[in-house]
Scaffold this active site. Sequence first.
Site, PDB file in Angstrom:
ATOM      1  N   ASP A  58     -11.093   2.938   4.662  1.00 16.76           N
ATOM      2  CA  ASP A  58     -11.390   1.521   4.470  1.00 16.76           C
ATOM      3  C   ASP A  58     -12.901   1.272   4.407  1.00 16.76           C
ATOM      4  O   ASP A  58     -13.340   0.170   4.069  1.00 16.76           O
ATOM      5  CB  ASP A  58     -10.794   0.679   5.629  1.00 16.76           C
ATOM      6  CG  ASP A  58      -9.472   0.012   5.245  1.00 16.76           C
ATOM      7  OD1 ASP A  58      -9.196  -0.108   4.036  1.00 16.76           O
ATOM      8  OD2 ASP A  58      -8.725  -0.384   6.161  1.00 16.76           O
ATOM      9  N   LYS A  86       0.844  -1.201   0.000  1.00 14.76           N
ATOM     10  CA  LYS A  86       0.000   0.000   0.000  1.00 14.76           C
ATOM     11  C   LYS A  86       0.879   1.251   0.000  1.00 14.76           C
ATOM     12  O   LYS A  86       0.618   2.213  -0.708  1.00 14.76           O
ATOM     13  CB  LYS A  86      -0.921   0.004   1.234  1.00 14.76           C
ATOM     14  CG  LYS A  86      -2.035  -1.029   1.160  1.00 14.76           C
ATOM     15  CD  LYS A  86      -2.795  -1.155   2.487  1.00 14.76           C
ATOM     16  CE  LYS A  86      -3.724  -2.353   2.455  1.00 14.76           C
ATOM     17  NZ  LYS A  86      -4.373  -2.628   3.738  1.00 14.76           N
ATOM     18  N   GLN A 141      -4.639  -1.751   9.928  1.00 20.75           N
ATOM     19  CA  GLN A 141      -4.443  -3.018   9.229  1.00 20.75           C
ATOM     20  C   GLN A 141      -5.011  -4.163  10.075  1.00 20.75           C
ATOM     21  O   GLN A 141      -4.641  -4.334  11.236  1.00 20.75           O
ATOM     22  CB  GLN A 141      -2.941  -3.225   8.959  1.00 20.75           C
ATOM     23  CG  GLN A 141      -2.624  -4.456   8.133  1.00 20.75           C
ATOM     24  CD  GLN A 141      -3.164  -4.400   6.703  1.00 20.75           C
ATOM     25  OE1 GLN A 141      -3.125  -3.358   6.060  1.00 20.75           O
ATOM     26  NE2 GLN A 141      -3.677  -5.516   6.215  1.00 20.75           N
TER      27      GLN A 141
END
Length: 282
Positions: free
Chosen positions: A117, A50, A94
Site C-alpha cells: 500500500d 481486491k 484495510q
Amino acid sequence: MTAEIIDGKKIAQEILADIKYKTADFGYAPKLAIVLVGNDDASLIYVRNKQKAAERVGIQTVLFHLKEDTNENKLLEIIDNCNSDDTINGIIVQLPLPAHLNSNKIINRISPQKDVDGFHPYNTGLLQNNEEPFFVAATPLGIMTMIKTICSDLSGKNVVLIGASLIVGRPLATLLLNQECTVTITHIHTQNIKELTSKADILVAACGVANMVKKDWIKNGAVLIDVGINRENGKLCGDIDFDDVKDKAAAITPVPGGVGPMTVAMLLQNTYRAYLLQHGKL
Ligand code: NAD
C-alpha cells in the site's frame, strides 16, 4: 469543446492483462495478505473486489478477517507472522481500523519490502526525498499514470489538489513535485478555494463532497481527475460535477470507471513488484 474521457477502466484492464501474462510463468503465484478488522460495509466490498481482481491475474490472496474488538497485540502478531512468512509477498491492512486501534502503529509494523500500500514511513520518506521507494500508494500511482496519458511533460504545470489525506493528496503532491509541477494542496480550511482551482492546468479532487467542483471552479482546457466516490440520490458520483464541467475541460476521469479501477490495478502491480523484489529480480 467536449472533454476527452480518461478511461481508467480500460487502462487498468491493460495493466491487469500484463500482470496476468507475466505471472503465468511463475513457479508459484505471488501472494497478498489482506488484514481486515471488523465488518465495515465499504471495507468488505473493497476487500472482496481486491480479492476477485487478484484471482483474475494469478495473484493469490489470504484474508485475515478479525473481530471488531481484536486487540493491538493480536494484530501486531499477525503482521509479524506475515512479515516472516516467505510465501507472502505483500501485506495490506484495510483502513479505516476500529477507533481503539492506532493505525500508524499497525502500518509501521509492516515490513517496508512488503508494504504494497506504500503507507509505511520508510516508503513515504524515500518518496519525499525524491528517491525510489519500494512502493508508492496505489491511488496516487494510478492518478499519475492517467495524467501521463494526457500530459507527457509535467514540468512547470500548475496543479491544484483538493484534499490532503495521507492516502491520496499528500503522496500525490510529492509525486507531482518530483515531476517539477507547481503544486497547491487545499483542504477543508482553505480560504477562497475557487480562486486557486480556477488557475489549475490539472485539478485533482479528492475530498468526498458530491459534485462540489462546478464549471466556474475550473480553467478553460483543464485536465480534471476525480477521486471522489459519493452517492447522491442513489447514484454513484464523484467530487466533480461531470455534466457541468464537461464542455470546459480538456480531459476528465469518469466516476465510476476512472480512478477506482486504477487503484486496484496499481495495488496488484505493487504485489507483482513485491514478488520480484523478494526474488532478487528487481
Ligand atoms: P479523507 O477524509 O481522509 O480526506 C479528505 C480531504 O478532503 C481532507 O484533507 C479534507 O480537509 C478535504 N476536504 C473535505 N471537505 C472539503 C471541502 N469542502 N473543501 C476542500 N477540502 C475538503 O478522504 P480520502 O480517504 O482522501 O478520500 C477522499 C475521497 O476520495 C472519498 O470520496 C473517497 O471515497 C475517495 N477515494 C477514492 C479512491 C479510489 O480508488 N477511487 C481511493 C481513495 C479515496
